[in-house]
Scaffold this motif. Structure first.
Motif, PDB file in Angstrom:
ATOM      1  N   ILE B   4       0.861  -1.187   0.000  1.00  0.00           N
ATOM      2  CA  ILE B   4       0.000   0.000   0.000  1.00  0.00           C
ATOM      3  C   ILE B   4       0.899   1.238   0.000  1.00  0.00           C
ATOM      4  CG2 ILE B   4      -1.892   1.129   1.252  1.00  0.00           C
ATOM      5  CD1 ILE B   4      -1.779  -1.640   2.957  1.00  0.00           C
ATOM      6  N   PRO B   5       0.641   2.197  -0.908  1.00  0.00           N
ATOM      7  CA  PRO B   5       1.499   3.384  -0.901  1.00  0.00           C
ATOM      8  C   PRO B   5       1.246   4.252   0.333  1.00  0.00           C
ATOM      9  CG  PRO B   5      -0.241   3.590  -2.538  1.00  0.00           C
ATOM     10  CD  PRO B   5      -0.349   2.222  -1.977  1.00  0.00           C
ATOM     11  N   VAL B   6       2.344   4.657   0.992  1.00  0.00           N
ATOM     12  CA  VAL B   6       2.242   5.492   2.190  1.00  0.00           C
ATOM     13  C   VAL B   6       2.589   6.933   1.840  1.00  0.00           C
ATOM     14  CG1 VAL B   6       3.298   5.922   4.437  1.00  0.00           C
ATOM     15  CG2 VAL B   6       2.671   3.604   3.787  1.00  0.00           C
ATOM     16  N   ILE B   7       3.616   7.066   1.001  1.00  0.00           N
ATOM     17  CA  ILE B   7       4.017   8.402   0.572  1.00  0.00           C
ATOM     18  C   ILE B   7       4.035   8.430  -0.954  1.00  0.00           C
ATOM     19  CG2 ILE B   7       5.927  10.067   0.516  1.00  0.00           C
ATOM     20  CD1 ILE B   7       6.636   8.807   3.350  1.00  0.00           C
ATOM     21  N   GLU B   8       3.300   9.377  -1.530  1.00  0.00           N
ATOM     22  CA  GLU B   8       3.255   9.512  -2.986  1.00  0.00           C
ATOM     23  C   GLU B   8       3.593  10.935  -3.381  1.00  0.00           C
ATOM     24  OE1 GLU B   8      -0.524   7.122  -4.475  1.00  0.00           O
ATOM     25  OE2 GLU B   8      -0.823   8.058  -2.508  1.00  0.00           O
ATOM     26  N   ALA B   9       4.684  11.088  -4.131  1.00  0.00           N
ATOM     27  CA  ALA B   9       5.051  12.414  -4.631  1.00  0.00           C
ATOM     28  C   ALA B   9       4.904  12.408  -6.138  1.00  0.00           C
ATOM     29  CB  ALA B   9       6.483  12.745  -4.240  1.00  0.00           C
ATOM     30  N   GLU B  10       4.248  13.449  -6.660  1.00  0.00           N
ATOM     31  CA  GLU B  10       4.037  13.529  -8.102  1.00  0.00           C
ATOM     32  C   GLU B  10       4.441  14.901  -8.589  1.00  0.00           C
ATOM     33  OE1 GLU B  10       0.234  12.469 -10.510  1.00  0.00           O
ATOM     34  OE2 GLU B  10       0.399  11.104  -8.780  1.00  0.00           O
ATOM     35  N   ALA B  11       5.450  14.941  -9.477  1.00  0.00           N
ATOM     36  CA  ALA B  11       5.904  16.204 -10.085  1.00  0.00           C
ATOM     37  C   ALA B  11       6.136  17.277  -9.032  1.00  0.00           C
ATOM     38  CB  ALA B  11       4.887  16.684 -11.113  1.00  0.00           C
ATOM     39  N   LEU B  12       6.756  16.865  -7.922  1.00  0.00           N
ATOM     40  CA  LEU B  12       6.941  17.788  -6.800  1.00  0.00           C
ATOM     41  C   LEU B  12       8.012  18.831  -7.120  1.00  0.00           C
ATOM     42  CD1 LEU B  12       5.524  17.773  -4.022  1.00  0.00           C
ATOM     43  CD2 LEU B  12       7.656  16.859  -3.084  1.00  0.00           C
ATOM     44  N   ASP B  13       7.677  20.101  -6.876  1.00  0.00           N
ATOM     45  CA  ASP B  13       8.597  21.206  -7.106  1.00  0.00           C
ATOM     46  C   ASP B  13       8.677  22.062  -5.861  1.00  0.00           C
ATOM     47  OD1 ASP B  13       9.999  21.853  -9.616  1.00  0.00           O
ATOM     48  OD2 ASP B  13       8.057  21.336 -10.514  1.00  0.00           O
ATOM     49  N   LEU B  14       9.886  22.539  -5.563  1.00  0.00           N
ATOM     50  CA  LEU B  14      10.008  23.500  -4.461  1.00  0.00           C
ATOM     51  C   LEU B  14      11.081  24.513  -4.812  1.00  0.00           C
ATOM     52  CD1 LEU B  14       9.454  24.655  -1.689  1.00  0.00           C
ATOM     53  CD2 LEU B  14      10.894  22.897  -0.695  1.00  0.00           C
ATOM     54  N   THR B  15      10.686  25.775  -4.865  1.00  0.00           N
ATOM     55  CA  THR B  15      11.629  26.858  -5.142  1.00  0.00           C
ATOM     56  C   THR B  15      11.655  27.798  -3.947  1.00  0.00           C
ATOM     57  OG1 THR B  15      10.890  26.689  -7.420  1.00  0.00           O
ATOM     58  CG2 THR B  15      12.307  28.546  -6.872  1.00  0.00           C
ATOM     59  N   PHE B  16      12.847  27.997  -3.377  1.00  0.00           N
ATOM     60  CA  PHE B  16      12.999  28.979  -2.296  1.00  0.00           C
ATOM     61  C   PHE B  16      13.312  30.337  -2.897  1.00  0.00           C
ATOM     62  CE2 PHE B  16      14.503  25.099   0.055  1.00  0.00           C
ATOM     63  CZ  PHE B  16      13.508  25.108   1.019  1.00  0.00           C
ATOM     64  N   GLN B  17      12.623  31.368  -2.419  1.00  0.00           N
ATOM     65  CA  GLN B  17      12.981  32.720  -2.852  1.00  0.00           C
ATOM     66  C   GLN B  17      14.011  33.262  -1.871  1.00  0.00           C
ATOM     67  OE1 GLN B  17      12.058  33.867  -5.664  1.00  0.00           O
ATOM     68  NE2 GLN B  17      10.480  32.321  -6.107  1.00  0.00           N
TER      69      GLN B  17
END
Lengths: 288, 261
Positions: B4-17
């Motif tokens: 069973i999936p517990v953590i699913e990340a899809e096309a995750l992006d993070l930009t710090f300014q």
């Protein structure tokens, strides 16, 4: 302990020696003037002896101050107006009430400042500004204003003492409550902890060492405030009043005895806070 | 695997300014972690491995893509207290005993007193610290302190354990020992573990899945399913199979130009 006794005594002896030399030097003028007026000559040893035993010396010799202090502390009935214990008690009561007021105010303001950016920006500058105004300028006004609305006695003095003592507590506690690092706060965030949990379980315990350091400064400042508050009203009781009447009548020995009584009181108060600090930090497990 | 999936990340992006312009900490991260897996994130500093873990814990907030933890958003998962987090430093409260520190999350979560004590005893035993409850943190070695912080993360019933270089500050002998202990603990508790490290042997030894990441922008370059058995004695690290996987991790790091600069 025994190792440090020798250096401590050496420093003390040096201070006393310098003091005696200064007393001889400063008081000799009066001895020579007296002799000239009487048309006699004084030898060196005669001059030294006389500088040690004047009634109103420019600088009293250590043993004169010690005698004055001892007489004030132990030589009078404690209810006598000449007793330093009685005057000290008057000042102490104002100091302690002012310290309690100031500590409470400092704590409350610090909690507000740490939790609200608006308070940080609006209160902190005023707190700093308040300490740049000389207490000698503020004290008479506080006393006059409060007297005009019928508040006299202990409270005005306590307020002035609080005015001096809230600041170190405020600054120390703002620093202390902000002491937990980002990781500690992140950890509580993963527990989904509330603001009050964060305060009681993390911020407050972290600030304890800062609090006690501030309290030591605060209680000494409170004593200074109480003494200064006794000066402007021409008060008849308290160490400040003792200093003032001494200077009115040129009773230098009385001034110095009161000064030392105040210093003694400050030392005892700071040591007391230090003792409470050691006991509580030990019980918390922070001190080893 | 069909866990069973517990953590699913899809096309995750993070930009710090930042003042020096935007920093692309995570770019197009796709990853699924199944229940009961032990997943290691490895890569040089700046590759976003810690940032990704912090996103799962809702300590950072992605600027794009979707992330589900136990089928919830990370923030909902945080409010549901779905995971325990172990930081690089033990971060125990010096004014609390070891038992008091382990009790901290239980107090915050409002467990009844009797249950708190039972749980503290149980997890301290789990990390091999039974009998140390009354000690203060400074009376324990660095390795023991870190074990206490793991006990703290295990004390409540989160089925996910997130560990951010938990043994990074410890020497290699202690680290070997703790790695062995961690595997036993994982086998006994059947938690899903996310583990950030920059040690290749550590990642290969511990994981069922190794996620190789590379910096600028932080992204996943390789996901390696380990073929090692679940039972892993320390000397498994000398077997050809182990070295084969370690080699592939190293290749993955090189492919990500991790060592270019």
């Amino acid at each position: 302990m025994t190792k440090s006794i020798l250096p401590v005594l050496t420093v003390l002896a040096a201070i006393v020696a310098v003091w005696y030399l200064a007393a001889v030097w400063l008081n000799s003028q009066w001895v020579y003037d007296q002799a000239a007026r009487a048309g006699t000559e004084v030898g060196f040893s005669e001059m030294v002896a006389q500088t040690m035993a004047q009634e109103r010396p420019v600088l009293p010799a250590p043993h004169q101050v010690a005698a004055g202090l001892w007489d004030g502390l132990a030589g009078q009935k404690v209810t006598s107006k000449r007793s330093l214990v009685w005057h000290g008690w008057i000042t102490l009561s104002a100091t302690l009430s002012g310290f309690a007021l100031g500590t409470a105010a400092g704590l409350l303001l610090a909690v507000g400042i740490v939790h609200s950016r608006a308070m940080d920006m609006s209160v902190m500058p005023w707190a700093i500004a308040s300490q740049t105004v000389p207490i000698l300028a503020i004290a008479p006004m506080v006393i006059v204003v409060l007297a005009s609305i019928g508040v006299k006695g202990l409270l005005p003095k306590a307020i002035i003492a609080a005015y001096l003592s809230f600041f170190p507590v405020l600054v120390g506690m703002v620093k202390g409550l902000r002491a937990p690092d980002a990781m500690q706060l992140d950890l509580l965030s993963t527990y989904n902890a509330s603001g009050s949990d964060t305060f009681w379980k993390l911020r407050l315990p972290s600030s304890m060492p800062y609090l006690f350091a501030s309290l030591k400064v605060g209680i000494a400042a409170s004593l200074v405030g109480a003494i200064v508050a006794e000066l402007p009203a021409g008060a008849s009781a308290g160490l400040g009043a003792r200093l003032l009447s001494g200077s009115y009548y040129g009773q230098t020995i009385q001034i110095w005895a009161a000064l030392f009584a105040a210093a003694l009181l400050a030392a005892v108060l700071v040591a007391l806070v230090g003792l409470i600090e050691r006991v509580s930090l030990k019980r918390m497990g922070i001190a080893r | 695997m069909t866990a069973i999936p517990v953590i699913e990340a899809e096309a995750l992006d993070l930009t710090f300014q930042t003042n020096d312009g935007p920093i692309h900490a995570l770019k197009d991260v796709n990853l699924t972690i199944g229940k009961g897996e032990f997943v290691s994130f490895i890569g040089p500093s700046g590759c976003g491995k810690t940032t990704f873990l912090r996103c799962i814990a809702a300590l950072e907030h992605p600027t794009g893509g979707t992330l589900r933890v136990n089928g919830m958003t990370p923030d909902e998962a945080r409010q549901a207290r779905s995971y325990g987090y172990v930081f690089q430093a033990a971060g125990l409260y010096p004014w609390r005993t070891i038992a008091g520190n382990v009790k901290l999350p239980l107090e915050i979560m409002g467990y009844p007193r009797a249950e708190m004590n039972a749980r503290v005893e149980k997890v301290l035993e789990l990390v091999d610290l039974a009998g140390f409850g009354k000690k203060f943190p400074w009376q324990l070695s660095g390795g023991m302190q870190q074990r206490a912080s793991i006990a703290r993360a295990l004390a409540f019933d989160a089925d996910i354990l997130l560990m951010d270089e938990p043994f990074g500050a410890l020497d290699e002998i202690v680290r070997d020992h703790l790695n062995e202990e961690l595997l036993k603990l994982w086998a006994r508790t059947e938690k899903t573990i996310g583990f950030v490290t920059h040690s290749i042997p550590e990642a290969v030894y511990l994981s069922t899945k190794i996620v190789v990441m590379s910096p600028r922008p932080g992204r996943i370059t390789d996901v390696i399913e380990s073929t090692l058995p679940k039972e892993r004695p320390l000397d498994i690290r000398d077997t050809p199979e182990f070295l084969e996987i370690a080699h592939r991790v190293r290749e993955g790091l090189r492919a990500g130009h991790a060592y270019d600069e």
